[in-house]
Design an enzyme around this catalytic site. Structure first.
Site, PDB file in Angstrom:
ATOM      1  N   ASP A  84       1.180  -1.085  -0.245  1.00  0.00           N
ATOM      2  CA  ASP A  84      -0.161   0.126  -0.015  1.00  0.00           C
ATOM      3  C   ASP A  84       1.206   1.166  -0.466  1.00  0.00           C
ATOM      4  O   ASP A  84       1.903   1.317   0.843  1.00  0.00           O
ATOM      5  CB  ASP A  84      -0.428  -0.348   1.447  1.00  0.00           C
ATOM      6  N   GLY A 178      -7.896   7.849   7.875  1.00  0.00           N
ATOM      7  CA  GLY A 178      -7.998   8.197   8.599  1.00  0.00           C
ATOM      8  C   GLY A 178      -9.492   8.841   9.055  1.00  0.00           C
ATOM      9  O   GLY A 178     -10.396   9.459   7.529  1.00  0.00           O
ATOM     10  N   GLY A 208      -9.164   5.483   2.232  1.00  0.00           N
ATOM     11  CA  GLY A 208      -9.185   6.059   2.672  1.00  0.00           C
ATOM     12  C   GLY A 208     -10.918   6.229   3.009  1.00  0.00           C
ATOM     13  O   GLY A 208     -11.977   6.636   3.608  1.00  0.00           O
TER      14      GLY A 208
HETATM   15  P1  13P Z   1      -8.533   3.875   6.560  1.00  0.00           P
HETATM   16  O1  13P Z   1      -7.285   4.861   6.903  1.00  0.00           O
HETATM   17  O2  13P Z   1      -9.295   5.708   5.922  1.00  0.00           O
HETATM   18  O3  13P Z   1      -9.504   3.572   6.243  1.00  0.00           O
HETATM   19  O4  13P Z   1      -8.166   4.425   4.577  1.00  0.00           O
HETATM   20  C1  13P Z   1      -6.827   3.216   4.856  1.00  0.00           C
HETATM   21  C2  13P Z   1      -6.511   3.337   3.246  1.00  0.00           C
HETATM   22  O5  13P Z   1      -6.904   4.318   1.740  1.00  0.00           O
HETATM   23  C3  13P Z   1      -5.174   2.788   2.679  1.00  0.00           C
HETATM   24  O6  13P Z   1      -4.375   3.043   1.606  1.00  0.00           O
END
Ligand code: 13P
Length: 287
Positions: A84, A178, A208
């Site tokens: 990621d 977040g 996200g």
């Molecule tokens: P969140 O932590 O907001 O769920 O986002 C996760 C994300 O996009 C990982 O790349």
């Protein structure tokens, strides 16, 4: 056996649902997510940020752990192990370590540099039968020290990167990592539609995923999103369940301090969150 995420996302795109990428942090996380995917006959993508990779003692450790679980837990649903937001160097390390998918995040570099590096990785991923996600337009919020402002991607730049031979594209549409602030404007469906128009069948990725209202998620899927990333929400569920266990004094009863007991409510909470997301994304029964 780990699989590339290419086929599962093409199927999702054609079937108008999305596959969840759930980020992992340790053994409990990984086991809980794999169990939930198997129980619900859903494809799944395990996300590993550079920070989480370091925390879990390196990418090779992660590959060993995940491959071991696939075999020992008899996991038969499609599972991709995906880096990621990787730097170029981290991408190369994950290719070598045995990941089945990577995301190169060149969104903080000038577009020409992003394009040049993405191009090189397209070739490398082809050689290794791995899938590649690229990013245009940085995603807001903070994740492992990577801070973005939550911009909307330029659809022309998206087309330029999509045409390089990548497998799926993350494009900023006002989403952030977040929790969303109270004054968040919501997703820009106008931007999403414009990107879709230019990128055709390319599966789009929504980062996200934590805290985006269900109706917005469904609309995003309708408009071409086939992969949704969730990280913080599992962390919050895990923390709340663990807090409850300790506040109820359960760690002080009998052998309640045993990590296999202490971490169990958190793991169950992750499973519930992952299942809930899979229901909303429509990936249940799609393995
Ligand atoms: P969140 O932590 O907001 O769920 O986002 C996760 C994300 O996009 C990982 O790349």
């Amino acid at each position: 056996m780990l699989v590339s995420a290419k086929e599962m996302l093409q199927k999702a795109q054609a079937g108008h649902y999305a596959v969840g990428q759930f980020n992992i942090n340790n053994l409990e996380w990984t086991k809980a997510i794999l169990q939930t995917a198997q129980e619900n006959n859903s494809p799944v993508i395990l996300g590993v940020s550079e920070g989480a990779g370091k925390y879990m003692a390196g990418y090779k450790t992660v590959v060993g752990m995940v491959n071991g679980m696939l075999e020992e837990m008899n996991i038969t649903v499609p599972v991709a192990l995906h880096l990621d937001h990787g730097s170029y160097d981290a991408c190369l390390k994950c290719v070598e370590a045995g990941f089945s998918s990577i995301m190169y995040d060149g969104s903080h570099s000038p577009i020409d540099e992003n394009v040049a590096n993405t191009k090189k990785l397209v070739e490398i991923c082809k050689e290794h039968n791995m899938s590649l996600e690229a990013e245009v337009g940085s995603i807001g919020g903070e994740e492992d020290g990577v801070v973005g402002m939550g911009e909307c991607a330029d659809p022309q730049e998206c087309k330029r990167v999509a045409d390089l031979g990548i497998d799926f594209l993350a494009a900023g549409i006002g989403n952030i990592h977040g929790k969303y602030p109270a004054n968040w404007q919501g997703l820009s469906f106008e931007t999403l539609a414009a990107i879709k128009e230019l990128t055709g069948d390319m599966p789009l990725v929504l980062h996200g995923g934590t805290g985006i209202p269900t109706d917005m998620i469904k609309k995003a899927i309708d408009l071409g999103v086939a992969k949704i990333n969730v990280n913080t929400e599992c962390q919050l569920s895990f923390a709340a369940a663990t807090r409850k266990y300790i506040e109820e004094g359960k760690d002080q009863q009998g052998k309640g301090f045993d990590p296999r007991k202490l971490l169990a409510p958190g793991a169950e909470a992750i499973k519930a969150t992952v299942k809930e997301k899979m229901e909303i994304f429509g990936s249940i029964g799609k393995a």
